[in-house]
Write an enzyme that holds these catalytic residues in place. Structure first.
Site, PDB file in Angstrom:
ATOM      1  CE1 TYR A   1      17.924 -29.487  14.725  1.00  0.00           C
ATOM      2  CE2 TYR A   1      18.282 -29.187  12.388  1.00  0.00           C
ATOM      3  CZ  TYR A   1      17.422 -29.402  13.449  1.00  0.00           C
ATOM      4  OH  TYR A   1      16.075 -29.500  13.218  1.00  0.00           O
TER       5      TYR A   1
ATOM      6  NE  ARG B   1      17.296 -21.261  13.963  1.00  0.00           N
ATOM      7  CZ  ARG B   1      16.466 -21.592  12.981  1.00  0.00           C
ATOM      8  NH1 ARG B   1      15.209 -21.159  13.008  1.00  0.00           N
ATOM      9  NH2 ARG B   1      16.876 -22.307  11.966  1.00  0.00           N
TER      10      ARG B   1
ATOM     11  NE  ARG C   1      24.784 -43.628  28.121  1.00  0.00           N
ATOM     12  CZ  ARG C   1      23.996 -43.659  29.184  1.00  0.00           C
ATOM     13  NH1 ARG C   1      24.492 -44.015  30.363  1.00  0.00           N
ATOM     14  NH2 ARG C   1      22.721 -43.329  29.088  1.00  0.00           N
TER      15      ARG C   1
ATOM     16  CG  HIS D   1      22.953 -39.017  32.326  1.00  0.00           C
ATOM     17  ND1 HIS D   1      23.402 -40.300  32.543  1.00  0.00           N
ATOM     18  CD2 HIS D   1      21.762 -39.135  31.690  1.00  0.00           C
ATOM     19  CE1 HIS D   1      22.518 -41.161  32.057  1.00  0.00           C
ATOM     20  NE2 HIS D   1      21.517 -40.470  31.535  1.00  0.00           N
TER      21      HIS D   1
ATOM     22  CE  LYS E   1      17.131 -25.815  12.724  1.00  0.00           C
ATOM     23  NZ  LYS E   1      15.881 -26.533  12.543  1.00  0.00           N
TER      24      LYS E   1
ATOM     25  CD  GLU F   1       7.638 -25.934  15.800  1.00  0.00           C
ATOM     26  OE1 GLU F   1       8.158 -25.114  15.034  1.00  0.00           O
ATOM     27  OE2 GLU F   1       8.262 -26.462  16.742  1.00  0.00           O
TER      28      GLU F   1
ATOM     29  CG  LEU G   1      13.204 -23.472  15.412  1.00  0.00           C
ATOM     30  CD1 LEU G   1      14.237 -23.683  16.502  1.00  0.00           C
ATOM     31  CD2 LEU G   1      13.652 -24.119  14.124  1.00  0.00           C
TER      32      LEU G   1
END
Ligand code: PDD
Length: 281
Positions: A33, A52, A100, A102, A147, A180, A204
């Site tokens: 995201y 990014r 579903r 993996h 991210k 962070e 990040l």
């Protein structure tokens, strides 16, 4: 003005936006995201955010369904349709809907969702007073440079901070290394030097961090990107956080103890002003 979402290739009111319950973002947090701030109708550091996003997607072997130019168009159109001049644009790309299992599905198209909502900046009062933070044991993985939407440790840390009347939680390892915040980068000022942990898999690489480092260099302030220990941060003259939504936010209390003079420091104020100038340009 209206909150909007771009989903399945269309713009719809945010309340009506839907994705499948089999979307791998929902099932596995298999996605990445970005959060982008829009000031006066213009997305701040858009190219950097889109670069990014592409890097995060690449790191998890996710093929984005649109390219840079198409993303720019989606953001421009969404902002126009929503009517917001000051907005928060949230982009999320997941590995799409699939039964579903993996491992990556073989025939699946990644799913892009973009939302357009009003920007809720930190209030002037909080910015003036500064915020309290707590430290919390680093329990995240070694690819915090991606991210990822898998943010459960961050969610739990932020909640712990709120329950302890603090604004943010700071990740510290059992060896005392500071990385962070749950949703921000951390800086400290020591004898006039602006210090922040170096880029690595443990932080990040914040867009705001980068802008603030450049502002510091432009102001001829000494800058260092070296690992920080908690003892040094607790003794620092100033501590501040940076992020797209926080901008430069002074920290005045850490684990209940005053930072520096217990007020937002002069270099924090100077860098916040410099960032505001960059935003205004
Ligand atoms: N978070 N570190 C972490 C863990 C973050 O989640 C963020 C931003 C940052 C600062 O990055 P930037 O300056 O590029 O916003 C650092 C966003 C705002 C969020 O998750 O809401």
């Amino acid at each position: 003005m209206e909150e909007l979402a771009y989903v399945e290739g269309e713009f719809v009111p945010l309340k009506e936006a839907r994705v499948s319950v089999t979307d791998r973002g929902f099932v596995f947090a298999d996605g990445v995201y970005e959060v982008i701030a829009v000031y006066h109708g213009r997305a701040f550091r858009l190219d950097e955010h889109l670069a990014r996003l592409a890097a995060s997607a690449n790191a998890i072997h996710l093929l984005l369904p649109v390219d840079h130019g198409q993303l720019e168009n989606i953001i421009k159109t969404g902002l126009g349709q929503s009517g917001f001049q000051e907005a928060q644009v949230y982009l999320q790309a997941t590995r799409g809907a699939a039964p579903r299992s993996h491992a990556f599905p073989s025939e699946v198209k990644s799913n892009l969702v973009v939302t357009f909502r009003p920007l809720h900046p930190v209030s002037d009062e909080i910015r003036k007073k500064g915020v309290a933070v707590i430290t919390t044991e680093e329990i995240r993985w070694n690819r915090c440079d991606i991210k990822s939407i898998a943010l459960l440790p961050n969610v739990l840390a932020k909640q712990k901070a709120i329950e302890e009347d603090a604004f943010e939680a700071i990740w510290v390892t059992t060896e005392g290394i500071v990385y962070e915040g749950a949703a921000s980068n951390l800086f400290m000022v020591r004898d006039g030097e602006v210090c922040t942990p170096p880029k690595s898999g443990k932080i990040l690489s914040g867009i705001t961090r980068e802008v603030v480092l450049q502002c510091a260099r432009d102001l001829a302030l000494p800058v260092s990107e070296t690992p920080l220990r908690i003892e040094e941060v607790l003794k620092a003259d100033e501590v501040f956080l940076t992020s797209t939504t926080m901008e430069v936010l002074g920290v005045v209390k850490m684990d209940g103890r005053a930072v520096g003079e217990g007020m937002v420091g002069p270099i924090t104020l100077q860098l916040n002003e410099a960032l505001r100038k960059e935003i205004g340009r």
